[in-house]
Design a protein around this motif. Structure first.
Motif, short mmCIF file in Angstrom:
data_model
loop_
_atom_site.label_atom_id
_atom_site.label_comp_id
_atom_site.label_asym_id
_atom_site.label_seq_id
_atom_site.Cartn_x
_atom_site.Cartn_y
_atom_site.Cartn_z
N ALA A 168 18.41 15.07 -37.89
CA ALA A 168 18.66 14.10 -38.96
C ALA A 168 17.41 13.24 -39.19
O ALA A 168 17.02 12.97 -40.33
CB ALA A 168 19.86 13.23 -38.60
N ARG A 219 14.81 15.28 -40.98
CA ARG A 219 15.18 15.43 -42.39
C ARG A 219 14.94 14.12 -43.14
O ARG A 219 14.52 14.12 -44.30
CB ARG A 219 16.64 15.85 -42.48
CG ARG A 219 17.13 16.18 -43.87
CD ARG A 219 16.50 17.48 -44.37
NE ARG A 219 16.97 17.80 -45.70
CZ ARG A 219 18.02 18.58 -45.96
NH1 ARG A 219 18.69 19.11 -44.95
NH2 ARG A 219 18.38 18.83 -47.19
N SER A 220 15.16 12.99 -42.44
CA SER A 220 15.03 11.69 -43.10
C SER A 220 13.60 11.45 -43.58
O SER A 220 13.38 10.73 -44.55
CB SER A 220 15.47 10.57 -42.16
OG SER A 220 14.46 10.34 -41.18
N GLN A 221 12.61 12.03 -42.87
CA GLN A 221 11.23 11.79 -43.25
C GLN A 221 10.70 12.86 -44.21
O GLN A 221 9.59 12.76 -44.71
CB GLN A 221 10.35 11.77 -41.99
CG GLN A 221 10.79 10.75 -40.96
CD GLN A 221 10.78 9.33 -41.52
OE1 GLN A 221 9.75 8.78 -41.86
NE2 GLN A 221 11.97 8.74 -41.65
N ALA A 259 12.72 14.35 -46.89
CA ALA A 259 13.79 14.62 -47.84
C ALA A 259 13.23 15.38 -49.04
O ALA A 259 12.07 15.17 -49.42
CB ALA A 259 14.43 13.31 -48.29
N ASP A 297 17.76 16.59 -52.43
CA ASP A 297 18.66 15.81 -51.58
C ASP A 297 19.30 14.65 -52.34
O ASP A 297 20.41 14.24 -52.04
CB ASP A 297 17.90 15.23 -50.38
CG ASP A 297 17.52 16.33 -49.41
OD1 ASP A 297 18.13 17.41 -49.47
OD2 ASP A 297 16.60 16.10 -48.60
N LEU A 312 22.41 18.71 -42.76
CA LEU A 312 21.27 18.02 -42.15
C LEU A 312 20.33 18.99 -41.47
O LEU A 312 19.19 18.66 -41.18
CB LEU A 312 21.76 16.98 -41.14
CG LEU A 312 22.37 15.74 -41.78
CD1 LEU A 312 23.13 14.93 -40.77
CD2 LEU A 312 21.27 14.90 -42.40
#
Ligand code: HEC
Length: 239
Positions: free
Chosen positions: A208, A211-213, A215, A219, A232
């Motif tokens: 996660a 993925r957050s960095q 995107a 998304d 994710l």
């Protein structure tokens, strides 16, 4: 008052002073004998204590040839509940390679990822930092010491990996699980501290974070409420 009542009272007063006197004496005196132990159960019996030599037989030989009292488990035996035949769950391995999926017994739900976040914060953040860039407080302190010529004295420090490096981002979930379980190069293993399920929860949170960095535009255009959380995991890593 009849005399006999006075006698009884006197006798009782004297008798009542005996127990406190006995206790006071026991408290102030020393005794090398073990304390009185009425119900023995199996508390005292012949045994070899941990880290002590093995018993010496009448022949003068030690009971075990190497003279040690502590023994290794008989090779090939497995302790109850530790068979761990599920390689996917316990080793992160599936069909001979790193598993690219989570073990079926551990559905990746929001609660699961939150559990992973909590565990990551406890076990990984000190080195890898809250977002995983390898800038945790331990790293900051170590860099301070290593860069101080008065203290460093030749000491070196290997930086915790930035988990957003492409090679790490591309790692299958099984490989990250393995890094937590067995450690990698200079990073220590966390199998002893973190139970299997929690290790997988941490893997889900690492994914996660990654993925957050990174995107993708898609998304934000998608209706997030409709997306399963399993999304994710980047698509190239799902089977
Ligand atoms: C005491 C510091 C420390 C802690 C705590 C720590 N790591 Fe590491 N980690 C490192 C270091 C140092 C490296 C790089 C090792 C090397 O390159 O020799 C590393 C490397 C990694 C890598 C890259 C592996 C690879 O294939 O290159 C991952 C992924 C990782 N750690 C995840 C975790 C996770 C998840 C946790 C929490 C369970 C964790 N680390 C806890 C220090 C730490």
């Amino acid at each position: 008052m009849p005399k006999w009542i006075i006698y009884i009272l006197l006798t009782m007063t004297v008798l009542a002073m005996i127990p406190p006197a006995v206790i006071a004496r026991a408290r102030s005196s020393k005794n090398s004998k073990p304390r009185i132990h009425f119900i023995q159960d199996m508390d005292n019996q012949a045994r070899i204590r941990a880290q002590h030599p093995s018993a010496i037989l009448d022949s003068g030989q030690p009971l075990f040839a190497d003279g040690r009292g502590m023994r290794r488990p008989v090779s090939g035996t497995v302790a109850q509940g530790e068979l761990n035949v599920d390689a996917h769950l316990h080793e992160g391995v599936l069909w001979g390679g790193w598993a690219t999926t989570y073990p079926p017994s551990l559905p990746v739900t929001e609660a699961f990822i939150r559990r992973g976040q909590e565990r990551f914060t406890i076990y990984c953040q000190p080195c890898h930092g809250a977002v995983g860039y390898g800038d945790g407080i331990v790293n900051q302190r170590a860099m301070e010491l290593v860069n101080n010529p008065l203290i460093a004295n030749g000491t070196t420090w290997v930086n915790p990996k930035n988990i957003h490096e492409p090679e790490i981002r591309d790692q299958p979930v099984g490989q990250i699980y393995n890094t937590i379980t067995n450690g990698v190069r200079t990073m220590a293993a966390y199998a002893a501290q973190i139970p299997v399920e929690d290790r997988w929860a941490i893997v889900a949170y690492v994914k996660a974070l990654q993925r957050s960095q990174y995107a993708r535009p898609s998304d934000i255009s998608a209706n997030r409420a409709d997306l399963p959380l399993i999304d994710l995991i980047p698509p190239e890593e799902t089977e």
